[in-house]
Motif scaffolding. Structure first.
Motif, mmCIF file in Angstrom:
data_model
loop_
_atom_site.group_PDB
_atom_site.id
_atom_site.type_symbol
_atom_site.label_atom_id
_atom_site.label_comp_id
_atom_site.label_asym_id
_atom_site.label_seq_id
_atom_site.Cartn_x
_atom_site.Cartn_y
_atom_site.Cartn_z
ATOM 1 N N SER A 1 0.842 -1.207 0.000
ATOM 2 C CA SER A 1 0.000 0.000 0.000
ATOM 3 C C SER A 1 0.871 1.249 0.000
ATOM 4 O O SER A 1 0.589 2.221 -0.704
ATOM 5 N N GLU B 1 1.258 4.007 -3.168
ATOM 6 C CA GLU B 1 1.001 5.434 -2.976
ATOM 7 C C GLU B 1 2.232 6.254 -3.362
ATOM 8 O O GLU B 1 2.123 7.297 -4.035
ATOM 9 N N ARG C 1 -7.512 1.053 2.008
ATOM 10 C CA ARG C 1 -6.121 0.837 1.588
ATOM 11 C C ARG C 1 -5.665 -0.569 1.991
ATOM 12 O O ARG C 1 -4.957 -1.245 1.234
ATOM 13 N N TRP D 1 -6.359 8.235 -4.626
ATOM 14 C CA TRP D 1 -6.799 8.954 -3.432
ATOM 15 C C TRP D 1 -6.714 10.458 -3.591
ATOM 16 O O TRP D 1 -7.282 11.197 -2.772
#
Length: 878
Positions: free
Chosen positions: A15, A19, A147, A155
């Protein structure tokens, strides 16, 4: 590659990487035809997510991941639906406060550290601030869970239905509805929740069975004869405005056009005919009251009857008697009812009727369907109020027909869900009430001028200028006025209401896409490609979104609606917050792993109710672990061929057969995803994978450990690498974490940015296996391979060119294993002799894979004998 494969902690690791690297970031430089846009459901931020959310959101995510791997730029935002009653109730309970709009704003207000025993009254503005603060905390929790689940949303595109942009778009859409005549203000009978003190729309109703009684009342005709009426709501007798019977009912035809007198109150009421009256229900004649139910409203409107309201917005009978109740005895009788709840008033009026001799027989028990607000716990009343409406086809046959047509333009997955939409549209009985008597929501952007006596002019509302949006009329001042003129004669008054939460949620494509605020983005994503949602809100969210898009753009808001089913508890009942039988998902994600929970979710087809099953999650976890172990096994050979495999390097018949079967799986999995049948894709891929692990890896293992210069060894390495490369990509949309972990051990970049596999990667041009392994030739069901871990030998032998050699080899190996198992011997015990009897073509096919079967089965000697029978092995252990 780690020394020991493990699933622990991979969600947090990947995760963070996704990101940081922007793996799922939307590229807004591409053209509309390169975009796949998703109108993601914004979950209600009023507590905890439950496992049903995990179930349905995983479905949409799997499709988003597939489309991304197919080369589309995926627009996948997340929203938070944070206005409306659920949030208000949560704030009231969490802080121990209640909203009092009459109180002034306190800029330094701090809520109680602990909720007091009696709710603390605060101003509307302070209450709204608490709502915002609490929803922001809830949103952080929701985002963390999403997430952890691995949703591949961008996001940076997150919105909330109460943020400035959403409020501006919602108010702008309303004002445009108003300008086109699609929104209007009217005094009308309104379904009303007495607990929440707010209007309720037709889409928010639910019927609940309740124990009731029929009371037989005696009215008197003009000639003095008794007319018996049976009713479940005698407390509404003072609101009676007519009696009604079916026009063909011979018992009452002679009374049509005459009058009857109400018991206790002595009010003359007309006796009317109407086809909705039911001759076989009760006495066949009913009293029309204003208002007991929706049929009363219909009769009242169609028969042009007067209004005698008795029920107040607090659920109690009004203090003053209604028009027509004038004589002293009638007024005295009503005074005994004034201020009572409907329940208490019923008991009192039954007492009065019995004392007056107007109650015939004792009450007769019955079970009745009573309308409730879906979030309420008291029966709805119908009161006359001033509300804002949006035309929805309930009173316009042309609009209704247009909306039915829109539903037929839409692709439904599954298709049978379309009938639910059509039934809803065709059953609408009135326009959509969008105003709510609440506080935390998008304000109705309207003020009303006050005349010299301080009365509002509802016919000429004051509207804000577009650049000023969003506005809050309760605190903002309309152009040309001063704050000092608020609620003063000659000044203005704010509309006190907010919009129904669906009035804003029905604009999620416009909000997410930036309609009127980001025209460049909107042109790249609208109309959207996919609306995933639950089937029970077809009548609310789906229909309302279609309505608003039809009114504004004369278009559908998206091409496809993907409907998920319900999650059922062990008693086969729907899981829901209201039933108290939900399961909080974070503990499941931590115990079994996110991929395991996703595996369970993707096992449920669109529109199909699915049982909550931790057993399926355990299966998913075993699958994820096996993927890691299979990857480690393949990579242990360390051959350069593994890093740059090509199908031309695959020369051995067994290896080519395995890849040919995998090519068919690719076709079937691709077809499944393009038809939104992600379950079929998972089934095909998983079925092949277990066969690959149980059979092919065992068959090819000894050869793969050979010298890399041997073409047969290179063939094994290339086949293994191609299969692993393909399988990780096939599993990636469903099991994103474990596939990314395994991919990272030997590939650059993210598996989720890799291309979706194609059969051309697995089968050489001109390969004769192509003719028999195309999904188009065999059909989607067969393309997944025959049922079971392996294809049957009979199915394999039906292919004359030997493309199912893997199945043949697997069946012989299975027979060897079975013989050793029945003899309670180790699998490494040698087979002294393997005798095969069968047709010449079968024996010739086996000769192509004999080397690998002998190695895997530890077979010392093979004999063959021709026979006019299917291939039959005979095993003699050493």
């Amino acid at each position: 590659m780690p020394a020991k494969a493990s699933l622990e902690g991979i969600e947090k690791v990947w995760s963070r990487v996704w990101e940081q690297t922007g793996t799922y970031r939307f590229d807004r430089s591409v053209t509309r035809d390169e975009v796949y846009s998703i109108d993601t459901p914004p979950p209600t931020v009023s507590g905890a997510l439950h496992v049903g959310h995990v179930f349905s959101y995983t479905h949409a995510d799997a499709i988003a991941r597939f489309q991304r791997m197919r080369g589309r730029t995926v627009f996948y935002p997340m929203g938070w639906d944070d206005n409306g009653l659920p949030t208000e109730r949560r704030v009231q309970n969490y802080y121990g406060v209640r909203c009092d709009p009459s109180l002034p704003y306190d800029p330094g207000y701090t809520p109680p550290a602990e909720p007091p025993s009696r709710p603390q009254p605060i101003s509307r503005r302070n209450f709204v601030e608490l709502c915002r603060n609490l929803t922001e905390l809830d949103e952080q929790v929701f985002e963390a869970l999403w997430r952890h689940l691995g949703l591949s949303v961008d996001w940076s595109l997150t919105y909330a239905t109460i943020d400035d942009r959403s409020r501006a778009i919602s108010q702008r859409a309303f004002l445009r509805n108003l300008a086109r005549g699609e929104a209007y203000l009217a005094d009308a009978p309104t379904l009303w929740d007495v607990s929440f003190r707010t209007a309720v729309a037709q889409a928010e109703l639910e019927d609940r069975e309740r124990q009731g009684n029929y009371y037989r009342l005696a009215f008197h005709s003009a000639t003095g004869d008794k007319i018996y009426v049976e009713t479940t709501r005698p407390e509404l007798l003072p609101a009676c405005v007519a009696l009604v019977a079916h026009p063909d009912d011979e018992r009452y035809q002679h009374l049509f056009g005459s009058t009857a007198v109400t018991p206790l109150f002595g009010v003359p009421v007309p006796i009317k005919a109407h086809p909705l009256a039911q001759p076989d229900k009760g006495s066949g004649i009913a009293m029309i009251c204003t208002f007991g139910d929706l049929t009363d409203v219909l009769w009242w409107r169609e028969l042009a009857l007067p209004t005698r309201p008795v029920m107040g917005r607090d659920g109690r009978l009004l203090p003053e008697p209604p028009p027509g109740v004038v004589n002293a005895d009638a007024v005295a009788a009503y005074r005994t009812l004034a201020g009572l709840t409907a329940f208490s008033a019923k008991a009192k009026i039954v007492e009065l009727l019995r004392a007056a001799g107007n109650l015939e027989t004792e009450p007769r028990p019955t079970i009745q369907a009573v309308k409730f607000y879906e979030k309420g716990d008291k029966p709805l009343e119908i009161v006359t109020t001033r509300q804002w409406y949006v035309r929805n086809g309930g009173r316009d046959t042309a609009l209704r027909a247009a909306l039915v047509h829109r539903g037929r333009e839409l692709t439904w997955s599954p298709e049978f869900m379309r009938s639910r939409y059509e039934n809803w549209v065709e059953g609408l009985s009135g326009d959509w009430i969008i105003s709510r008597q609440r506080f935390f929501g998008v304000p109705i952007p309207v003020w009303y001028p006050l005349d010299d006596s301080g009365e509002p002019d509802y016919e000429h509302p004051i509207l804000p200028d577009d650049p000023a949006l969003p506005v809050d009329p309760s605190s903002d001042v309309p152009t040309g006025y001063q704050e000092s003129q608020r609620n003063q004669p000659g000044g203005f008054r704010a509309d006190p209401d907010v919009m129904d939460t669906w009035a804003t949620s029905s604009l999620t494509p416009e909000i997410a896409g930036g309609w009127t605020v980001d025209d460049d983005l909107f042109a790249r994503v609208f109309p959207m490609d996919l609306r995933p949602q639950a089937h029970e809100i077809i009548r609310t969210w789906l229909f309302a979104t279609v309505l608003r898009s039809h009114q504004e753009f004369n278009l559908l808001p998206w091409n496809t609606a993907l409907l998920s089913g319900w999650i059922l508890d062990p008693d086969r009942k729907k899981m829901s917050k209201s039933k108290g039988n939900t399961v909080t998902p974070m503990a499941l994600l931590e115990e079994y792993g996110s991929d395991a929970v996703r595996y369970w979710a993707v096992s449920g087809r669109p529109g199909t109710d699915t049982a909550f099953d931790t057993g399926q999650m355990k299966v998913g976890r075993r699958l994820a672990i096996k993927i890691l172990n299979a990857t480690k096994f393949v990579l242990r050979f360390g051959s350069p061929t593994l890093l740059a495999p090509h199908v031309a390097q695959v020369t051995e018949p067994l290896d080519r057969s395995m890849l040919a079967r995998l090519a068919s799986v690719v076709d079937s999995a691709t077809t499944g995803f393009t038809q939104h049948d992600y379950t079929r894709s998972l089934e095909c891929t998983e079925q092949f994978f277990w066969s690959f692990c149980d059979d092919y890896l065992e068959l090819v293992k000894e050869r793969a450990y050979g010298e890399p210069d041997d073409p047969a060894v290179r063939s094994a390495h290339a086949a293994l690498a191609l299969a692993l490369h393909t399988l990780l990509r096939l599993f990636a949309p469903m099991l994103p974490f474990v596939t990314e972990e395994a991919w990272s051990w030997w590939q650059e970049g993210s598996v989720h940015r890799a291309s979706w596999p194609a059969r051309q990667e697995l089968v050489s041009p001109g390969d004769p296996t192509e003719a028999n392994h195309s999904a188009e030739a065999r059909g989607p069901a067969e393309a997944c391979g025959p049922t079971g871990a392996r294809g049957s030998a009979e199915a394999d032998r039906a292919v004359p060119d030997g493309t199912e050699l893997l199945g043949l080899a697997s069946d012989v190996l299975a027979a060897i294993r079975r013989a050793k198992s029945e003899a309670k011997q180790s699998m490494r015990v040698p087979v002294a002799q393997l005798t095969l009897r069968g047709r010449p073509s079968d024996l010739a096919a086996f000769a192509l894979v004999s080397r690998d079967v002998r190695a895997a089965g530890v077979v010392r000697e093979v004999d063959t004998a021709e026979a006019d029978t299917p291939l039959t092995p005979e095993i003699t252990l050493g």
